[in-house]
Design a protein around this motif. Structure first.
Motif, PDB file in Angstrom:
ATOM      1  N   CYS A  91       0.843  -1.214   0.000  1.00  0.00           N
ATOM      2  CA  CYS A  91       0.000   0.000   0.000  1.00  0.00           C
ATOM      3  C   CYS A  91       0.873   1.257   0.000  1.00  0.00           C
ATOM      4  O   CYS A  91       0.519   2.278  -0.593  1.00  0.00           O
ATOM      5  CB  CYS A  91      -0.966  -0.007   1.181  1.00  0.00           C
ATOM      6  SG  CYS A  91      -0.163  -0.153   2.779  1.00  0.00           S
ATOM      7  N   THR A  92       2.059   1.164   0.636  1.00  0.00           N
ATOM      8  CA  THR A  92       2.997   2.294   0.638  1.00  0.00           C
ATOM      9  C   THR A  92       3.555   2.525  -0.768  1.00  0.00           C
ATOM     10  O   THR A  92       3.691   3.662  -1.222  1.00  0.00           O
ATOM     11  CB  THR A  92       4.157   2.039   1.628  1.00  0.00           C
ATOM     12  OG1 THR A  92       3.618   1.736   2.904  1.00  0.00           O
ATOM     13  CG2 THR A  92       5.078   3.240   1.734  1.00  0.00           C
ATOM     14  N   GLN A  93       3.885   1.422  -1.462  1.00  0.00           N
ATOM     15  CA  GLN A  93       4.371   1.530  -2.848  1.00  0.00           C
ATOM     16  C   GLN A  93       3.369   2.300  -3.709  1.00  0.00           C
ATOM     17  O   GLN A  93       3.747   3.211  -4.450  1.00  0.00           O
ATOM     18  CB  GLN A  93       4.540   0.128  -3.464  1.00  0.00           C
ATOM     19  CG  GLN A  93       5.748  -0.657  -2.995  1.00  0.00           C
ATOM     20  CD  GLN A  93       5.812  -1.985  -3.724  1.00  0.00           C
ATOM     21  OE1 GLN A  93       5.339  -2.999  -3.236  1.00  0.00           O
ATOM     22  NE2 GLN A  93       6.386  -1.995  -4.903  1.00  0.00           N
ATOM     23  N   LEU A  94       2.118   1.907  -3.595  1.00  0.00           N
ATOM     24  CA  LEU A  94       1.059   2.516  -4.410  1.00  0.00           C
ATOM     25  C   LEU A  94       0.912   3.995  -4.080  1.00  0.00           C
ATOM     26  O   LEU A  94       0.872   4.850  -4.975  1.00  0.00           O
ATOM     27  CB  LEU A  94      -0.255   1.766  -4.175  1.00  0.00           C
ATOM     28  CG  LEU A  94      -1.445   2.178  -5.042  1.00  0.00           C
ATOM     29  CD1 LEU A  94      -1.140   1.977  -6.523  1.00  0.00           C
ATOM     30  CD2 LEU A  94      -2.688   1.369  -4.664  1.00  0.00           C
ATOM     31  N   LYS A  95       0.854   4.301  -2.795  1.00  0.00           N
ATOM     32  CA  LYS A  95       0.651   5.688  -2.351  1.00  0.00           C
ATOM     33  C   LYS A  95       1.797   6.590  -2.826  1.00  0.00           C
ATOM     34  O   LYS A  95       1.578   7.667  -3.367  1.00  0.00           O
ATOM     35  CB  LYS A  95       0.543   5.705  -0.813  1.00  0.00           C
ATOM     36  CG  LYS A  95       0.125   7.052  -0.228  1.00  0.00           C
ATOM     37  CD  LYS A  95      -0.064   6.954   1.280  1.00  0.00           C
ATOM     38  CE  LYS A  95       1.289   6.931   1.971  1.00  0.00           C
ATOM     39  NZ  LYS A  95       1.207   6.834   3.432  1.00  0.00           N
ATOM     40  N   ARG A  96       3.041   6.113  -2.647  1.00  0.00           N
ATOM     41  CA  ARG A  96       4.206   6.930  -3.039  1.00  0.00           C
ATOM     42  C   ARG A  96       4.279   7.131  -4.546  1.00  0.00           C
ATOM     43  O   ARG A  96       4.606   8.210  -5.022  1.00  0.00           O
ATOM     44  CB  ARG A  96       5.493   6.259  -2.554  1.00  0.00           C
ATOM     45  CG  ARG A  96       5.731   6.452  -1.079  1.00  0.00           C
ATOM     46  CD  ARG A  96       7.118   5.977  -0.724  1.00  0.00           C
ATOM     47  NE  ARG A  96       7.273   5.947   0.714  1.00  0.00           N
ATOM     48  CZ  ARG A  96       8.114   5.147   1.364  1.00  0.00           C
ATOM     49  NH1 ARG A  96       8.868   4.313   0.686  1.00  0.00           N
ATOM     50  NH2 ARG A  96       8.215   5.179   2.661  1.00  0.00           N
TER      51      ARG A  96
END
Length: 202
Positions: free
Chosen positions: A136-141
């Motif tokens: 989810c962090t990958q997507l957000k960044r």
């Protein structure tokens, strides 16, 4: 010449550039597989000539550069085209990686390769350092920095090795899930000490 080669990898949006810059600030030589991949298809290069021969002149821009977007969509939709391109480019990229790691001067050097696991480059490095974050962090960044849609980013993530596959190959892991750069810097600093120690024993 560097005796120890560290392969640095991680999925899209994991913070590979941030971590790489921290190692570079410690005077560690960096070899970047993405830069090499761009250089091997530079105007007038052997690889670019072969690509145009195979796919046609419309894969060139007006400036004589490779039309990356067009090539990307072709290889995304055709397994045969992707295989042909990989057969052409991977040996050229591998040779250049070997040449640059041999020319490195720091005690150890870092090969930054987003597709280290996927492209089977593990034999070129002595240790694997994974920059690890939640998906989810990958997507957000990536959404925050790119013009790509969420679906496009998810497709890229799906085409890369999974988090579990990467971690299974890791000798060392930097957790970059939060927004605390000081914590990341601390992890880099500790690994730098470890790598210098290991390099001294070779």
């Amino acid at each position: 010449m560097s005796n120890l080669i560290i392969g640095l990898t991680g999925g899209i949006g994991s913070g590979k550039t941030t971590v790489t810059n921290m190692f570079q600030a410690l005077d560690i030589d960096i070899i970047d597989a993405d830069i090499i991949a761009r250089e091997v298809v530079a105007p007038n290069s052997y690889a670019l000539e072969k690509i145009v021969e195979h796919f046609g002149n419309n894969y060139l821009t007006e400036q004589g550069q490779l039309n990356r977007a067009k090539l990307r969509s072709t290889i995304f939709s055709s397994q045969d085209a992707k295989q042909w391109l990989n057969n052409l480019l991977h040996p050229l990229i591998r040779d250049e990686i070997i040449k640059q790691t041999k020319a490195a001067n720091s005690n150890y050097c870092i090969l930054v390769a987003p597709l280290l696991v996927e492209n089977n480059l593990l034999h070129l490095v002595d240790r694997v350092l994974v920059i690890d974050v939640e998906e989810c962090t990958q997507l957000k960044r990536t959404l925050a920095r790119d013009t790509s849609s969420a679906d496009e980013i998810k497709a890229i993530m799906a085409s890369q090795a999974s988090r579990e596959q990467r971690l299974a190959k890791a000798d060392d892991i930097i957790n970059n899930d939060g927004d605390n750069l000081a914590q990341v810097q601390q992890q880099v600093s500790e690994l730098n000490t470890t790598y210098h120690t290991l390099a001294a024993k070779l």
